[in-house]
Design a protein around this motif. Structure first.
Motif, PDB file in Angstrom:
ATOM      1  N   THR A  96       0.822  16.216  -1.230  1.00 40.34           N
ATOM      2  CA  THR A  96       0.916  15.092  -2.159  1.00 40.34           C
ATOM      3  C   THR A  96       0.564  13.771  -1.485  1.00 40.34           C
ATOM      4  OG1 THR A  96       3.241  14.563  -1.707  1.00 40.34           O
ATOM      5  CG2 THR A  96       2.798  16.281  -3.348  1.00 40.34           C
ATOM      6  N   GLY A  97       0.683  13.720  -0.161  1.00 39.61           N
ATOM      7  CA  GLY A  97       0.408  12.486   0.567  1.00 39.61           C
ATOM      8  C   GLY A  97       1.568  11.520   0.606  1.00 39.61           C
ATOM      9  N   GLU A  98       2.727  11.933   0.103  1.00 41.22           N
ATOM     10  CA  GLU A  98       3.880  11.039   0.097  1.00 41.22           C
ATOM     11  C   GLU A  98       4.526  11.003   1.474  1.00 41.22           C
ATOM     12  OE1 GLU A  98       6.854  10.108  -3.328  1.00 41.22           O
ATOM     13  OE2 GLU A  98       7.610  11.884  -2.297  1.00 41.22           O
ATOM     14  N   ARG A  99       4.643   9.820   2.058  1.00 39.97           N
ATOM     15  CA  ARG A  99       5.186   9.637   3.397  1.00 39.97           C
ATOM     16  C   ARG A  99       6.696   9.904   3.415  1.00 39.97           C
ATOM     17  NH1 ARG A  99       3.040   6.508   7.608  1.00 39.97           N
ATOM     18  NH2 ARG A  99       1.506   5.639   6.154  1.00 39.97           N
ATOM     19  N   ASP A 100       7.168  10.519   4.533  1.00 39.78           N
ATOM     20  CA  ASP A 100       8.602  10.750   4.750  1.00 39.78           C
ATOM     21  C   ASP A 100       9.254  11.506   3.594  1.00 39.78           C
ATOM     22  OD1 ASP A 100       8.501   9.374   7.210  1.00 39.78           O
ATOM     23  OD2 ASP A 100       8.776   7.455   6.189  1.00 39.78           O
ATOM     24  N   SER A 101       8.556  12.483   3.062  1.00 37.25           N
ATOM     25  CA  SER A 101       9.039  13.224   1.896  1.00 37.25           C
ATOM     26  C   SER A 101       8.832  14.713   2.109  1.00 37.25           C
ATOM     27  CB  SER A 101       8.281  12.768   0.640  1.00 37.25           C
ATOM     28  OG  SER A 101       8.552  13.611  -0.457  1.00 37.25           O
TER      29      SER A 101
END
Length: 450
Positions: A96-101
């Protein structure tokens, strides 16, 4: 054509056809793993057996199976043959490209970490909730060669950091249960994780969802809070058959501070039928907790990794490395194999997995044991020394070879094929040389003597 010549032609043709038919019928199996030590806890098998595979399923397990019955026979003498390993705690909602997830950059794609250690089934432990599960499904589950199943997070938005994971307003047992019912056999559990508040709502809503879909709940108990002691969770909130992960972390009351053994909370949980899962991770396994608890008799029901981007290169390396730690603490190879196969499959109510019953999916791991002096590291970067470790030599997924460390399924490059190359796709996912290439005859070489 004269009559006698014609008759001879017909007889010859029929003879060839019958011969071919006989050969086809003789090769009733796609693959045989021959002479390995089979460990199958569900069926109480702990002996040398042959294992035959047909059309992606286990077809026969017996002391001797005629190798002529299979397109391909692989010699696995001296190796352990087990069901494909089942890791019920990983984080694979990647992309998804979501950081720190854990619904993003903290997760890993499954196929790069599974087959090389004998894992054929992964359960994503709560990366997605009911709001984003279908994105996870199309992004990862539907595209992976590894079998990927899911525990839905009780937080509708999934495991995306404290702002989401502590949001009581996004914890909806009914909506979560309905999404689980929409994908039976893919959504196999409910997860609550990382909650830092004092409320019981995450766990109560998780149980509501579990009851709706008739699937287990797994708990990562988050921050330790006096308002919701571990004893109450395991004695009153969870149901028999639910799962407590990170059982050797020592961070939330798992260990009796006086004796070092399992706390009263853990003992009442086991008495009630709660399952206890390792969930090693980057911060959930300590020698100072695991060794006294194990010596006190509190052994895990299932071994799992809690694989993600920070755990994979720290104390937790992979599934077999975690198993090696339990060997170093005194468990036997049959015990750790059970805790990586039949037990976790049964905990997730996926009894078709984790065994080698006839008709079960042909997911198989072939393991060797290396002897030596090895250091095994916990979350605090302290080590326990051990004398053996497991190595995956071969993995079969859905009846086909998908990983082969030392080429035990392969022919020597300059030798004649040992099986019919035209039927190779019946037993392997790897490319093979073109049939009748004759490379070993066209370009003969002499190999220097050693």
């Amino acid at each position: 054509m004269k009559f006698f010549e014609y008759r001879s032609f017909v007889v010859t043709t029929i003879g060839i056809a019958l011969l071919c038919a006989g050969q086809a019928s003789a090769q009733e199996y796609d693959l045989i793993l021959q002479g390995g030590h089979v460990l199958d806890a569900k069926n109480h098998v702990d002996s040398v057996e042959d294992v035959a595979v047909k059309d992606g399923l286990i077809a026969e397990v017996a002391p001797q199976i005629d190798p002529k019955k299979a397109v391909k026979t692989i010699d696995v003498k001296g190796l352990y043959v087990t069901p494909g390993l089942v890791d019920i705690h990983e984080h694979v909602y990647a992309g998804t490209g979501e950081r720190d997830s854990y619904a993003g950059d903290n997760s890993v794609y499954p196929d790069g970490f599974s087959f090389r250690v004998g894992v054929t089934t992964i359960v994503d432990a709560g990366g997605s909730g009911w709001r984003n599960f279908e994105d996870f499904k199309q992004r990862v589950i539907d595209r992976s060669k590894t079998r990927v199943l899911a525990e839905l997070n009780i937080v509708g938005s999934g495991m995306r950091g404290p702002n989401y994971e502590d949001n009581l307003d996004d914890m909806d047992g009914e909506a979560t249960g309905k999404m689980a019912l929409k994908y039976p056999g893919v959504v196999v559990g409910i997860k609550s994780a990382h909650f830092t508040g004092p409320e019981w709502k995450p766990y109560e809503q998780a149980v509501i969802a579990g009851n709706i879909a008739n699937i287990p709940v797994m708990i990562d108990y988050g921050s330790r809070r006096a308002e919701r002691p571990l004893y109450d969770l395991l004695a009153t909130k969870l149901r028999p058959g639910d799962i407590y992960t990170h059982c050797y972390s020592g961070l939330r009351g798992e260990q009796d501070p006086e004796t070092g053994k399992a706390s009263k909370a853990m003992l009442i949980g086991r008495q009630r039928g709660i399952y206890f899962d390792v969930g090693h991770g980057g911060g959930s396994f300590a020698w100072t907790v695991a060794i006294p608890m194990m010596q006190g008799g509190f052994q895990p029901d299932s071994i799992s990794t809690d694989l993600h981007i920070t755990s994979m290169n720290a104390g937790m390396k992979d599934m077999l490395n975690v198993a090696d730690k339990f060997l170093a603490m005194g468990q036997t190879i049959p015990q750790v194999v059970t805790e990586m196969t039949w037990n976790p499959a049964h905990e997730m109510k996926q009894d078709q997995l984790g065994n080698l019953s006839v008709g079960a999916p042909a997911d198989i791991a072939v393991l060797s044991v290396e002897k030596g002096n090895f250091g095994f590291v916990d979350m605090y970067n302290t080590k326990l020394m051990g004398t053996q470790k497991l190595i995956c030599q071969l993995t079969v997924r859905a009846g086909k070879v998908v990983y082969d460390l030392n080429g035990i399924s392969a022919d020597l490059w300059d030798a004649k094929p040992s099986s019919d190359l035209k039927q190779a796709k019946r037993w392997t996912n790897f490319s093979v040389r073109p049939p009748d290439s004759g490379a070993h005859q066209k370009f003969p070489v002499s190999v220097p003597a050693k």
